[in-house]
Design a protein around this motif. Structure first.
Motif, PDB file in Angstrom:
ATOM      1  N   GLU A  32       0.770  -1.018   0.105  1.00 20.38           N
ATOM      2  CA  GLU A  32       0.142  -0.095  -0.053  1.00 20.38           C
ATOM      3  C   GLU A  32       0.864   1.161   0.044  1.00 20.38           C
ATOM      4  O   GLU A  32       0.634   2.119  -0.763  1.00 20.38           O
ATOM      5  N   ASP A  33       1.924   1.268   0.717  1.00 18.57           N
ATOM      6  CA  ASP A  33       2.751   2.403   0.763  1.00 18.57           C
ATOM      7  C   ASP A  33       3.296   2.524  -0.479  1.00 18.57           C
ATOM      8  O   ASP A  33       3.566   3.942  -1.005  1.00 18.57           O
ATOM      9  N   THR A  34       3.813   1.470  -1.248  1.00 23.41           N
ATOM     10  CA  THR A  34       4.535   1.671  -2.722  1.00 23.41           C
ATOM     11  C   THR A  34       3.573   2.102  -3.645  1.00 23.41           C
ATOM     12  O   THR A  34       3.776   2.979  -4.250  1.00 23.41           O
ATOM     13  N   ARG A  35       2.167   1.747  -3.545  1.00 21.52           N
ATOM     14  CA  ARG A  35       1.341   2.415  -4.275  1.00 21.52           C
ATOM     15  C   ARG A  35       0.968   3.712  -4.225  1.00 21.52           C
ATOM     16  O   ARG A  35       0.794   4.437  -5.293  1.00 21.52           O
ATOM     17  N   ALA A  36       1.021   4.120  -2.989  1.00 23.62           N
ATOM     18  CA  ALA A  36       0.820   5.491  -2.736  1.00 23.62           C
ATOM     19  C   ALA A  36       1.779   6.408  -3.122  1.00 23.62           C
ATOM     20  O   ALA A  36       1.499   7.467  -3.523  1.00 23.62           O
ATOM     21  N   ALA A  37       3.086   5.821  -3.368  1.00 23.59           N
ATOM     22  CA  ALA A  37       4.000   6.550  -4.073  1.00 23.59           C
ATOM     23  C   ALA A  37       3.787   6.688  -5.610  1.00 23.59           C
ATOM     24  O   ALA A  37       4.886   6.931  -6.036  1.00 23.59           O
ATOM     25  N   ALA A  63      11.089  -4.632   0.806  1.00 22.14           N
ATOM     26  CA  ALA A  63      11.176  -3.522   0.152  1.00 22.14           C
ATOM     27  C   ALA A  63      12.231  -3.365  -0.998  1.00 22.14           C
ATOM     28  O   ALA A  63      11.978  -2.859  -2.106  1.00 22.14           O
ATOM     29  N   ASN A  64      13.428  -3.795  -0.550  1.00 19.26           N
ATOM     30  CA  ASN A  64      14.421  -4.093  -1.524  1.00 19.26           C
ATOM     31  C   ASN A  64      13.984  -4.828  -2.505  1.00 19.26           C
ATOM     32  O   ASN A  64      14.425  -4.526  -3.717  1.00 19.26           O
ATOM     33  N   LEU A  65      13.382  -5.878  -2.550  1.00 18.65           N
ATOM     34  CA  LEU A  65      12.909  -6.971  -3.633  1.00 18.65           C
ATOM     35  C   LEU A  65      11.881  -5.941  -4.408  1.00 18.65           C
ATOM     36  O   LEU A  65      11.999  -6.414  -5.641  1.00 18.65           O
ATOM     37  N   ILE A  66      10.943  -5.688  -3.706  1.00 17.25           N
ATOM     38  CA  ILE A  66       9.934  -4.699  -4.627  1.00 17.25           C
ATOM     39  C   ILE A  66      10.292  -3.573  -5.342  1.00 17.25           C
ATOM     40  O   ILE A  66      10.004  -3.510  -6.523  1.00 17.25           O
ATOM     41  N   ASP A  67      11.222  -2.992  -4.467  1.00 18.22           N
ATOM     42  CA  ASP A  67      12.129  -1.776  -5.519  1.00 18.22           C
ATOM     43  C   ASP A  67      12.694  -2.337  -6.684  1.00 18.22           C
ATOM     44  O   ASP A  67      12.690  -1.787  -7.664  1.00 18.22           O
ATOM     45  N   ASN A  68      13.469  -3.373  -6.619  1.00 21.29           N
ATOM     46  CA  ASN A  68      14.159  -4.022  -7.575  1.00 21.29           C
ATOM     47  C   ASN A  68      13.140  -4.393  -8.760  1.00 21.29           C
ATOM     48  O   ASN A  68      13.657  -4.178  -9.973  1.00 21.29           O
ATOM     49  N   ALA A  69      12.206  -5.041  -8.449  1.00 17.37           N
ATOM     50  CA  ALA A  69      11.099  -5.531  -9.413  1.00 17.37           C
ATOM     51  C   ALA A  69      10.606  -4.376 -10.091  1.00 17.37           C
ATOM     52  O   ALA A  69      10.724  -4.400 -11.494  1.00 17.37           O
ATOM     53  N   ILE A  70      10.367  -2.995  -9.318  1.00 18.42           N
ATOM     54  CA  ILE A  70       9.669  -2.041 -10.098  1.00 18.42           C
ATOM     55  C   ILE A  70      10.872  -1.424 -11.037  1.00 18.42           C
ATOM     56  O   ILE A  70      10.598  -1.048 -12.180  1.00 18.42           O
TER      57      ILE A  70
END
Length: 159
Positions: A32-37, A63-70
């Motif tokens: 949710e925090d990542t979507r809000a960004a 967070a590291n893994l999600i940031d890498n994926a994006i």
């Protein structure tokens, strides 16, 4: 890069309190925090899973893994499934994937998949190393798994 190195060393030494918490709630909050960004990330929830660990460290791992994926695959898909005595969390993307011959090496500090060393196209090469260090500290593991579309990172943690 120096700040990232210091952060990596700190993560190896500093351990937060081990608490019991719902991993799905942590993942949902992070998504949710990542979507809000304004980032493209989805989550597919599964059964409730309680883990024991440092919530701040595990949040950083995911967070590291999600940031890498994006960063490398335009979007992230997060999901989990309960195993016998463990939970398997996957983070997938739609990027070019990870060369199986290079996959294990990408978990070493300062190793990047993008050889250009351009900060615009990649980070410091610590994200996956930090993720692995945190998972290992929690009695788990992080691996790159074969995927039909893009990259898939698997985190297995005891529960």
């Amino acid at each position: 890069m120096i700040g990232a190195a210091i952060g990596f060393a700190r993560d190896e030494l500093v351990k937060g309190p081990a608490l019991r918490f719902d991993l799905g709630s942590l993942l949902d909050s992070l998504v949710e925090d990542t979507r809000a960004a304004g980032k493209d990330v989805t989550i597919t929830p599964d059964a409730r899973v309680v883990v024991v660990g440092d919530p701040a460290a595990l949040r950083r791992l995911f967070a590291n893994l999600i940031d890498n994926a994006i960063r490398y695959g335009d979007r992230a898909r997060v999901g989990w499934r309960k195993l016998d005595g463990a939970v398997a969390v996957t983070v997938e993307d739609d990027g070019p994937g990870i060369d199986p011959e290079q996959a294990e090496r990408l978990f070493e500090p300062f190793v990047r998949g993008d050889p250009s060393r351009n900060r615009e196209t990649g980070g410091t090469g610590l994200g996956l190393a930090i993720a692995r260090a945190i998972a290992t500290r929690h009695g788990g593991r992080v691996t790159s798994e074969p995927s039909e579309n893009g990259a898939q990172i698997l985190v297995v943690l005891p529960c």
